[in-house]
Design a protein around this motif. Structure first.
Motif, mmCIF file in Angstrom:
data_model
loop_
_atom_site.group_PDB
_atom_site.id
_atom_site.type_symbol
_atom_site.label_atom_id
_atom_site.label_comp_id
_atom_site.label_asym_id
_atom_site.label_seq_id
_atom_site.Cartn_x
_atom_site.Cartn_y
_atom_site.Cartn_z
ATOM 1 N N ALA A 33 50.660 112.760 14.753
ATOM 2 C CA ALA A 33 50.498 112.137 16.060
ATOM 3 C C ALA A 33 49.829 110.763 15.911
ATOM 4 O O ALA A 33 49.006 110.553 15.012
ATOM 5 N N PHE A 34 50.195 109.837 16.782
ATOM 6 C CA PHE A 34 49.634 108.490 16.751
ATOM 7 C C PHE A 34 49.711 107.902 18.154
ATOM 8 O O PHE A 34 50.268 108.513 19.074
ATOM 9 N N GLU A 35 49.165 106.707 18.324
ATOM 10 C CA GLU A 35 49.249 105.985 19.590
ATOM 11 C C GLU A 35 50.031 104.702 19.393
ATOM 12 O O GLU A 35 49.991 104.093 18.321
ATOM 13 N N ILE A 36 50.720 104.278 20.456
ATOM 14 C CA ILE A 36 51.461 103.018 20.413
ATOM 15 C C ILE A 36 51.407 102.380 21.796
ATOM 16 O O ILE A 36 51.284 103.085 22.823
ATOM 17 N N GLY A 37 51.484 101.067 21.844
ATOM 18 C CA GLY A 37 51.362 100.361 23.107
ATOM 19 C C GLY A 37 52.476 100.689 24.085
ATOM 20 O O GLY A 37 53.653 100.756 23.710
ATOM 21 N N VAL A 38 52.108 100.869 25.335
ATOM 22 C CA VAL A 38 53.105 101.076 26.390
ATOM 23 C C VAL A 38 53.948 99.809 26.562
ATOM 24 O O VAL A 38 55.144 99.882 26.849
ATOM 25 N N TYR A 39 53.317 98.661 26.357
ATOM 26 C CA TYR A 39 53.984 97.368 26.465
ATOM 27 C C TYR A 39 53.788 96.572 25.175
ATOM 28 O O TYR A 39 52.845 96.820 24.411
ATOM 29 N N ALA A 40 54.649 95.607 24.950
ATOM 30 C CA ALA A 40 54.388 94.618 23.903
ATOM 31 C C ALA A 40 53.139 93.828 24.284
ATOM 32 O O ALA A 40 52.793 93.694 25.465
ATOM 33 N N VAL A 41 52.441 93.302 23.298
ATOM 34 C CA VAL A 41 51.283 92.443 23.545
ATOM 35 C C VAL A 41 51.737 91.225 24.349
ATOM 36 O O VAL A 41 52.751 90.585 24.030
ATOM 37 N N THR A 42 51.008 90.896 25.397
ATOM 38 C CA THR A 42 51.395 89.797 26.287
ATOM 39 C C THR A 42 50.753 88.471 25.862
ATOM 40 O O THR A 42 49.798 88.434 25.089
ATOM 41 N N GLU A 43 51.299 87.390 26.421
ATOM 42 C CA GLU A 43 50.713 86.070 26.172
ATOM 43 C C GLU A 43 49.237 86.041 26.580
ATOM 44 O O GLU A 43 48.396 85.445 25.893
ATOM 45 N N GLU A 44 48.918 86.667 27.693
ATOM 46 C CA GLU A 44 47.543 86.660 28.178
ATOM 47 C C GLU A 44 46.608 87.373 27.209
ATOM 48 O O GLU A 44 45.489 86.909 26.930
ATOM 49 N N GLN A 45 47.052 88.499 26.687
ATOM 50 C CA GLN A 45 46.219 89.233 25.737
ATOM 51 C C GLN A 45 46.019 88.436 24.451
ATOM 52 O O GLN A 45 44.908 88.370 23.917
#
Length: 247
Positions: A33-45
């Motif tokens: 088991a692992f975690e992954i982002g719901v979204y791609a990293v954004t410009e703001e982040q």
């Protein structure tokens, strides 16, 4: 909520089969088991973590090299008080698989999370789940604008390609790293769960970004379908050159 809060999905343990077109081999990977982002990293982040401009805050960050993506992962870990995953020796990057911070997904993790149980090339009708060349776009779109997969992940197909940890093919491409998923300017043939592309670790592209992962594992230099020893073995492979030209 701060723009540097990362929305992560928990992906249960499972199994995925990967295809190596060069060797004409398939391999099955058992994943913890692992975690992954719901979204791609954004410009703001990216802007908040690395002090760079953000013209379109909700678009996925692009023009991000693999090396910068790695450093972003460490910066995100330090921001949240987690153990950084990566250490550097010149151009060489080492992954401490026992560290609990943010990192890039392995290819096996990425494909498993993208497929979300689907055995086909897409996890849904492509016009519903992905921004592609069929939409006539000239830039990425804001994250979350299409339907998610059954893992609750948005834009794993289309919009922007996403860097993974793995080497593309070290016997042919040296230190090139993999990116996955297809982008806004790609035809449907390239926007499939199994398609592999890649580039030099310092190269940046207007349709390549990243998606964070997390997960620490027992062992040294091997985890989630990746192994440093296998990378060394792959670098010695002297079989057919394959169909993808070096670029």
């Amino acid at each position: 909520m701060s723009s540097v809060d990362f929305d992560m999905a928990r992906i249960p343990a499972g199994r995925v089969t990967l295809h190596d077109a060069r060797r004409k081999e398939r391999r099955t990977v058992d994943l913890e088991a692992f975690e992954i982002g719901v979204y791609a990293v954004t410009e703001e982040q990216l802007a908040e973590m690395l002090a760079v401009p953000a013209s379109h805050p909700r678009r996925p960050a692009v023009e991000v090299s693999w090396q910068r993506a790695i450093r972003f992962c460490n910066a995100a870990s330090e921001w949240e008080g987690l153990d950084p995953v990566y250490t550097f020796d010149g151009e060489n990057v080492h992954w401490d698989v026992q560290a609990d911070g943010y990192r890039l997904p392995t290819e096996a993790e990425w494909e498993y999370a993208c497929r979300a149980g689907s055995a086909g090339p897409h996890y849904g009708p492509l016009p519903d789940v992905a921004w592609t060349a069929a939409d006539g776009l000239r830039a990425p779109q804001d994250v979350g604008g299409r339907m998610p997969n059954l893992n609750g992940l948005f834009d794993t197909l289309g919009n922007v390609w996403e860097w993974c940890w793995d080497l593309l093919d070290p016997a042919r491409y040296d230190d090139y790293r993999v990116f996955r998923g297809g982008g806004f300017a790609d035809d449907a043939w390239s926007v499939r769960a199994s398609v592999r592309r890649g580039g030099p670790p310092r190269a940046h592209h207007d349709d390549v970004g990243l998606r964070l992962a997390r997960g620490a594992f027992d062992g040294v230099d091997a985890a989630q379908g990746w192994s440093a020893a296998v990378d060394r073995e792959r670098a010695l492979f002297d079989g057919p050159a394959g169909w993808t030209p070096r670029r």
